[in-house]
Design a protein around this motif. Structure first.
Motif, PDB file in Angstrom:
ATOM      1  N   MET A   1       0.807  -1.288   0.247  1.00 31.87           N
ATOM      2  CA  MET A   1      -0.143   0.136  -0.484  1.00 31.87           C
ATOM      3  C   MET A   1       0.827   1.511   0.211  1.00 31.87           C
ATOM      4  O   MET A   1       0.309   2.493  -0.828  1.00 31.87           O
ATOM      5  N   MET A   2       1.840   1.507   0.220  1.00 35.11           N
ATOM      6  CA  MET A   2       2.668   1.614   0.092  1.00 35.11           C
ATOM      7  C   MET A   2       3.184   3.454  -1.306  1.00 35.11           C
ATOM      8  O   MET A   2       3.047   4.116  -1.306  1.00 35.11           O
ATOM      9  N   PHE A   3       3.376   2.103  -1.978  1.00 31.62           N
ATOM     10  CA  PHE A   3       2.946   2.430  -3.515  1.00 31.62           C
ATOM     11  C   PHE A   3       2.050   3.574  -3.590  1.00 31.62           C
ATOM     12  O   PHE A   3       2.013   4.954  -4.940  1.00 31.62           O
ATOM     13  N   GLY A   4       1.175   3.462  -2.692  1.00 32.95           N
ATOM     14  CA  GLY A   4      -0.480   4.768  -3.022  1.00 32.95           C
ATOM     15  C   GLY A   4      -1.547   3.952  -4.016  1.00 32.95           C
ATOM     16  O   GLY A   4      -1.370   2.905  -4.304  1.00 32.95           O
ATOM     17  N   PRO A   5      -2.602   4.804  -4.182  1.00 37.13           N
ATOM     18  CA  PRO A   5      -3.815   3.853  -4.684  1.00 37.13           C
ATOM     19  C   PRO A   5      -3.326   3.477  -5.933  1.00 37.13           C
ATOM     20  O   PRO A   5      -2.458   3.752  -7.092  1.00 37.13           O
ATOM     21  N   PRO A   6      -4.372   2.402  -6.568  1.00 36.29           N
ATOM     22  CA  PRO A   6      -4.009   2.144  -7.804  1.00 36.29           C
ATOM     23  C   PRO A   6      -3.472   3.115  -8.788  1.00 36.29           C
ATOM     24  O   PRO A   6      -4.893   4.190  -8.720  1.00 36.29           O
ATOM     25  N   ASP A   7      -3.454   3.497 -10.023  1.00 33.12           N
ATOM     26  CA  ASP A   7      -3.737   4.722 -11.331  1.00 33.12           C
ATOM     27  C   ASP A   7      -4.480   4.625 -11.325  1.00 33.12           C
ATOM     28  O   ASP A   7      -4.689   5.857 -11.219  1.00 33.12           O
ATOM     29  N   ALA A   8      -5.882   3.632 -11.012  1.00 31.87           N
ATOM     30  CA  ALA A   8      -6.608   4.751 -12.218  1.00 31.87           C
ATOM     31  C   ALA A   8      -7.459   5.564 -10.923  1.00 31.87           C
ATOM     32  O   ALA A   8      -8.366   5.825 -11.252  1.00 31.87           O
ATOM     33  N   GLU A   9      -7.138   5.281  -9.687  1.00 34.48           N
ATOM     34  CA  GLU A   9      -7.763   6.477  -8.407  1.00 34.48           C
ATOM     35  C   GLU A   9      -6.455   7.147  -7.964  1.00 34.48           C
ATOM     36  O   GLU A   9      -6.851   7.757  -7.624  1.00 34.48           O
ATOM     37  N   SER A  10      -5.070   6.922  -8.907  1.00 37.96           N
ATOM     38  CA  SER A  10      -4.806   8.362  -8.078  1.00 37.96           C
ATOM     39  C   SER A  10      -4.770   9.634  -8.989  1.00 37.96           C
ATOM     40  O   SER A  10      -4.307   9.843  -9.905  1.00 37.96           O
TER      41      SER A  10
END
Ligand code: FAQ
Length: 311
Positions: A195-204
């Protein structure tokens, strides 16, 4: 329609020319960098807390000295990053205020507890491993002071990751209890590390613009995938099992497939409701208020010294 300055700025970014503090930059670029760099700085500062929990309980003098050095490095990273943010026109006092009042974000990962000694090794291996995966590309990001700060930070994180993995090799070759402790720590830290990498690309929300500005050179999901691919063989070497029944090599993609991340858990942690959010904010606050007299004394000393020099 872009202004001539805005067009010139984007041309420099496209040509991989670093942007420096005194140059013209779009206000939104400045704001994005202040947001990301300050969140990164706060993460280093709050990141000292879960590990600090084990300094007095490290199993021997050598491990204690290593852990102390690691935690001190993190304080140093926080300071470089606050300085990098200051070049964008925000003060250290203001950033500290945002952290202490809880307005500022810091990485979700530091809201999980460190329950056993194995957690310290697993943090070095996975959390520092994920941090490096994200920060190596930041050495080439468009903003000069941030990119340069990352060079030293990455060297130190690399040492942190190796010491974590080395300490886990000891546990992996140890008693049944040690192996069990290691597996338990891995079970608890694996998913939060992804999860450290942040939300999925579609929701970033910030990704597309940050990519155009070359603040982000790889997407959240790309870096997450690289991290999984790098980590699976390391887990195999330790003889432990990643807690994901869907994890398997995908010949066609040339990557490991992995199971569904619990994004509801991520949202809850980011919203302040993770297992240790309140405890972390309390520690940050008592450090700030208990340390007020030191700041006052240092300021009084500086004033007196300056007065003496002008006499
Ligand atoms: N936790 O649109 P995106 C370390 C927020 S390593 C909390 O994808 P972006 C070393 C995000 O801020 C950890 N919040 O955002 C260490 C945004 O909210 P906002 C620190 C998260 O910025 C190791 C919203 O979600 N590293 O400290 C998280 O394009 C061991 C939407 O997300 C860095 O900060 C999260 N995990 O991409 C220390 C690296 N993920 O601001 C001690 C630099 C996302 O709109 C021990 N940062 N959010 O309110 C970055 O590369 C980026 O900021 C990302 C997020 C990739 C983290």
């Amino acid at each position: 329609e872009m202004s001539p300055e805005a067009r010139r700025f984007q041309e420099r970014v496209d040509a991989d020319i670093r942007i420096e503090p005194r140059e013209w930059m779009p206000e939104a670029y400045r704001k994005t960098l202040i947001r990301q760099i300050s969140q990164h700085a706060h993460s280093e500062i709050v990141g000292m807390l879960p590990e600090g929990n084990w300094i007095t309980r490290a199993p021997n003098l050598e491990r204690k000295a290593i852990l102390l050095a690691k935690v001190q490095d993190e304080a140093g990273h926080g300071l470089y990053l606050y300085s990098a943010a200051e070049t964008l026109g925000v003060s250290r006092e203001e950033l500290t205020r945002q952290l202490v009042t809880g307005e500022a974000k810091y990485s979700s990962i530091f809201n999980y507890p460190t329950l056993t000694w194995a957690d310290i090794g697993v943090i070095g291996w996975l959390v520092d491993g994920a941090a490096i995966m994200n920060q190596i590309p930041l050495q080439r990001c468009s903003y000069g002071p941030y990119a340069r700060a990352m060079i030293r930070v990455c060297k130190e994180e690399s040492f942190h990751q190796r010491q974590g993995y080395a300490s886990l090799m000891v546990l992996a070759k140890g008693s049944a209890e040690q192996k069990e402790m290691l597996q338990d720590a891995l079970n608890r830290w694996w998913w939060p590390s992804l999860m450290m990498f942040g939300p999925p690309d579609a929701e970033s929300v910030h990704s597309a613009q940050s990519a155009r500005w070359k603040i982000k050179l790889f997407s959240n999901d790309e870096l997450r995938q690289r991290f999984v691919d790098q980590t699976v063989p390391q887990a195999e070497y330790l003889g432990i099992t990643l807690p994901d029944p869907d994890l398997r090599w995908n010949e066609e993609r040339g990557h490991y497939d992995y199971g569904k991340i619990d994004w509801a858990e991520f949202q809850a942690v980011v919203a302040g409701n993770g297992p240790c959010n309140r405890q972390r904010m309390q520690s940050v606050n008592s450090a700030f208020y208990d340390g007020a007299w030191v700041r006052e004394a240092a300021a009084a000393h500086a004033t007196k010294t300056a007065e003496r020099e002008t006499q």
